[in-house]
Write a protein that holds these residues in place. Sequence first.
Motif, PDB file in Angstrom:
ATOM      1  N   GLY A  92       0.778  -1.224   0.000  1.00  0.00           N
ATOM      2  CA  GLY A  92       0.000   0.000   0.000  1.00  0.00           C
ATOM      3  C   GLY A  92       0.808   1.273   0.000  1.00  0.00           C
ATOM      4  O   GLY A  92       0.248   2.374  -0.073  1.00  0.00           O
ATOM      5  N   ASP A 137       0.699  10.032   4.676  1.00  0.00           N
ATOM      6  CA  ASP A 137       0.189   8.665   4.778  1.00  0.00           C
ATOM      7  C   ASP A 137       0.842   7.924   5.947  1.00  0.00           C
ATOM      8  O   ASP A 137       2.057   7.747   5.970  1.00  0.00           O
ATOM      9  N   HIS A 186      -2.966  -0.156  -6.244  1.00  0.00           N
ATOM     10  CA  HIS A 186      -2.174  -0.603  -5.099  1.00  0.00           C
ATOM     11  C   HIS A 186      -1.329   0.483  -4.446  1.00  0.00           C
ATOM     12  O   HIS A 186      -0.644   0.209  -3.466  1.00  0.00           O
ATOM     13  N   GLU A 187      -1.374   1.700  -4.976  1.00  0.00           N
ATOM     14  CA  GLU A 187      -0.660   2.813  -4.350  1.00  0.00           C
ATOM     15  C   GLU A 187      -1.672   3.866  -3.929  1.00  0.00           C
ATOM     16  O   GLU A 187      -2.706   4.039  -4.573  1.00  0.00           O
ATOM     17  N   PRO A 188      -1.402   4.594  -2.838  1.00  0.00           N
ATOM     18  CA  PRO A 188      -2.396   5.553  -2.342  1.00  0.00           C
ATOM     19  C   PRO A 188      -2.591   6.715  -3.314  1.00  0.00           C
ATOM     20  O   PRO A 188      -1.624   7.246  -3.866  1.00  0.00           O
ATOM     21  N   VAL A 221      -3.256   9.681  -2.669  1.00  0.00           N
ATOM     22  CA  VAL A 221      -2.607  10.891  -2.159  1.00  0.00           C
ATOM     23  C   VAL A 221      -1.156  10.978  -2.624  1.00  0.00           C
ATOM     24  O   VAL A 221      -0.576  12.070  -2.656  1.00  0.00           O
TER      25      VAL A 221
END
Length: 263
Positions: free
Chosen positions: A74, A128, A188-190, A192
């Motif tokens: 993540g 994050d 799969h990556e935020p 933000v």
Amino acid sequence: MSVFSSAPLRSTLVTRLRAAGCVFAEDEARLLLATARTPAELAAMVERRISGLPLEHVLGWAEFCGLRVAVDPGVFVPRRRSEFLARQAGALARPGAVVLELCCGTGAAGAALAAAVGPVELHAADLDPAAVRCARRNVAAAGGRVYQGDLYQPLPAGLRGRVDVLIANAPYVPSGEVDLLPAEARLHEPLVALDGGADGVDIQRRVAAAAPAWLAPGGHLLIETSERQAPATVAAVAAGGLLPRVVECEELDATVVIGARAA
């Protein structure tokens, strides 16, 4: 050395990865085989990769400037192009420098700079919480400190006016283009860590506007951007009161804007 050394196993793995759309199937097979400790772990890693999880999330690490950087599930995966940002920052730092990495993600750039330059006072921040936890592991060897919050907001007041090198790989994908990113990033990556606003430069403008208050005299701000967005990034850095210049690396398709504060 991996316990998985049979050529048929490697060939089978390459075939499965290639069928799943992995362009660099041979390299990925080598890394998976070298990382897995048991047949069961290898099988689980292969299934996760074939399902679309980024390779770095499957392995739990990424290579960055010769370092093995931890990458938790993540968390934004450090791109190879960002090695150019780290090296440009390292060229401006000296042992004992005060270094700040904003939007740090895994903290890869700060960790690489510290490894290359020698002892520095390293600080980093990210919005994050998963990235903050990951970055703390990666900068521990350098004695770095990582703060959770929006850009400069969580930083200690004592850093104001003391930062020699400020690194910012702020998100710079225009909002309307996020859906065009590869599925590995979108799913799969935020968000933000990807969405940079309407033109992709919104976060960069905020970084540049406040940078002079945190930079030491003669200090430098370095922002990764794209060739297309470089003029807008330059304008943001100049509007903040810093003297901008653009450096590029054709091999890595990397563009960095460097803003200097007057000594």
